[in-house]
Structure formats: C-alpha cells, structure tokens
Design a protein around this motif. Structure first.
Motif, short mmCIF file in Angstrom:
data_model
loop_
_atom_site.label_atom_id
_atom_site.label_comp_id
_atom_site.label_asym_id
_atom_site.label_seq_id
_atom_site.Cartn_x
_atom_site.Cartn_y
_atom_site.Cartn_z
N ARG A 179 -13.73 35.83 35.47
CA ARG A 179 -14.36 35.62 34.22
C ARG A 179 -15.42 36.67 33.78
O ARG A 179 -15.55 37.24 32.41
N ARG A 180 -16.01 37.15 34.78
CA ARG A 180 -17.04 38.06 34.46
C ARG A 180 -16.62 39.79 34.60
O ARG A 180 -17.30 40.40 34.08
N PHE A 181 -15.78 39.88 35.35
CA PHE A 181 -15.31 41.30 35.84
C PHE A 181 -13.84 41.49 35.59
O PHE A 181 -12.90 41.11 36.47
N PRO A 182 -13.44 42.08 34.29
CA PRO A 182 -12.05 42.36 34.09
C PRO A 182 -11.26 43.39 35.23
O PRO A 182 -10.28 42.88 35.33
N ASP A 183 -12.27 44.11 35.74
CA ASP A 183 -11.63 44.99 36.98
C ASP A 183 -11.27 44.31 37.89
O ASP A 183 -10.43 44.73 38.70
N PHE A 184 -12.28 43.43 38.38
CA PHE A 184 -11.77 42.34 39.56
C PHE A 184 -10.60 41.77 39.35
O PHE A 184 -9.88 41.55 40.03
N LYS A 185 -10.30 41.21 37.93
CA LYS A 185 -9.08 40.43 37.64
C LYS A 185 -8.09 41.31 37.92
O LYS A 185 -6.90 40.82 38.42
N GLN A 186 -8.12 42.74 37.59
CA GLN A 186 -6.88 43.53 37.68
C GLN A 186 -6.55 43.62 39.15
O GLN A 186 -5.57 43.84 39.57
N LYS A 187 -7.81 43.90 39.81
CA LYS A 187 -7.56 44.20 41.52
C LYS A 187 -6.79 43.08 41.99
O LYS A 187 -5.94 43.08 42.85
N MET A 188 -7.35 41.78 41.59
CA MET A 188 -6.60 40.62 42.11
C MET A 188 -5.20 40.37 41.75
O MET A 188 -4.41 40.28 42.50
N MET A 189 -4.85 40.48 40.73
CA MET A 189 -3.25 40.82 40.33
C MET A 189 -2.79 41.82 40.98
O MET A 189 -1.52 41.40 41.38
N GLU A 190 -3.31 43.04 41.45
CA GLU A 190 -2.33 44.11 41.75
C GLU A 190 -2.21 43.46 43.36
O GLU A 190 -1.27 43.81 43.99
#
Length: 202
Positions: free
Chosen positions: A119-130
């Motif tokens: 929720r707080r870090f869009p870049d982290f979300k992208q890294k998790m998806m990758e």
C-alpha cells in the motif's frame, strides 16, 4: 557500517512483527537498537525508510526466496527440497529476530507487513509481483521437465500446476493465523503436495 545497518533492520523487523507499521514509532526503534540518535539517523532518516528496507530484506532477498532451487530435474525432488527451504526460512526468522514464530501475533503481522508495504510503496509492489512471477516460472519449468521425462502425465497446463503448488503455500500459511503452528503447516503442505503429485502421475 553494513553490520550496523543489518542490526537495525533485524531489530526493526522484530518490532514490526510484534506490532504493525502504524503502532511502531521511530523512537521505539532507536531505543531498541540502543544506538544514539545520531548514530541511528546516520543510517535511516525516517520510519518509512527503515520499514522499506525491512520488507525488502525480509521478503525479497535471495536467502528468503531460495535462489538455489533451480538445478532439479525431478518435480518430486524439487518440491521436497522446497519444503526444506520453507523450514530453513522459518528457522532463519527465529534466528534473526529471536522470536517464537508460532505466536499468533507474529503470524498475523507476517502478512500485515506485506499489505502495509504494498500500500505504501508502489515500487515494492512491483518487485513483489516480479518475484512471484519468477517463482511461477521456476515451478513451471520444473513441471515441464517432469512432463517431458514422463514423471507426470497430466494434461493440465504447466502454469496451472505451478500456481496450485505455490498457492497451497500461501493458503496454508494464511490458515496458520488461526493458531496452527508453522511446523504443522509444513506437514500439511507436504501431505497436500504428495497427494497432488500422485494425481498428476495418473
């Protein structure tokens, strides 16, 4: 410098597992590290910075994600090795933050930390998806090798098989929130995967 930074991350991880991001204060993290404010702020300027480094180290590191599980040609050998990897992951948490991971609070906050970070870090979300897609591809490749070697004979698409294996882990650990021990969860995963594997053979 690296050792001090890693030490701060470990201390903060324990606090975030015990509480939520919102409940943990920067002052509390500083106090728990027993560093001076000047020494602490040399490494991190805000709670958000600490939290981001914690979740990236905890959820995205090679040690956590099992980067060495790529050399198998047998699906059964691979998923058994993956169970061992999950066991080592649990032991890693216990060793790093010196907590009882079977404590219900830690079980809940293990997932809350991910939701907060996404929720707080869009870049982290992208890294998790990758990272998740990389896991699926690894499992998919093993499944395709198993089909080619006639270890399994299912007509189910390899990606579906891969997703069932991986999502079993997520679902079983989520179920541990209700009070099951992670060690029991591993036994459940092993039993489910053994049964699924037998179905894939038929």
């Amino acid at each position: 410098m690296k050792d001090t930074r890693e030490y701060i991350v470990k201390v903060a991880l324990k606090l975030f597992l015990l509480k939520s991001f919102k409940e943990v204060t920067m002052q509390e993290i500083v106090q728990e590290t027993k560093l001076s404010k000047g020494a602490f702020y040399h490494y991190f300027k805000s709670k958000e910075e600490v939290f981001l480094e914690v979740v990236e180290a905890f959820y995205l590191s090679d040690e956590i994600n099992g980067e060495k599980l790529n050399d198998y040609t047998s699906l059964k050998d691979f998923y058994c090795a993956y169970i061992v990897h999950l066991q080592k992951f649990i032991e890693y948490i216990k060793e790093v933050v010196e907590i009882d991971i079977d404590n219900a609070t830690y079980n809940v906050n293990y997932f809350v930390m991910v939701f907060d970070a996404v929720r707080r870090f869009p870049d982290f979300k992208q890294k998790m998806m990758e990272s998740q897609q990389k896991d699926i591809e690894t499992w998919k490749n093993i499944v395709e090798i198993a089909k080619k070697n006639n270890e399994i004979s299912t007509k189910m698409p390899s990606e579906y098989v891969a997703r069932i294996f991986l999502q079993t882990v997520d679902a079983t650990f989520m179920n541990a929130i209700t009070g099951n021990k992670f060690a029991d969860a591993l036994k459940d995963i092993q039993a489910l995967w053994d049964s699924f594997f037998e179905e894939l053979k038929s």
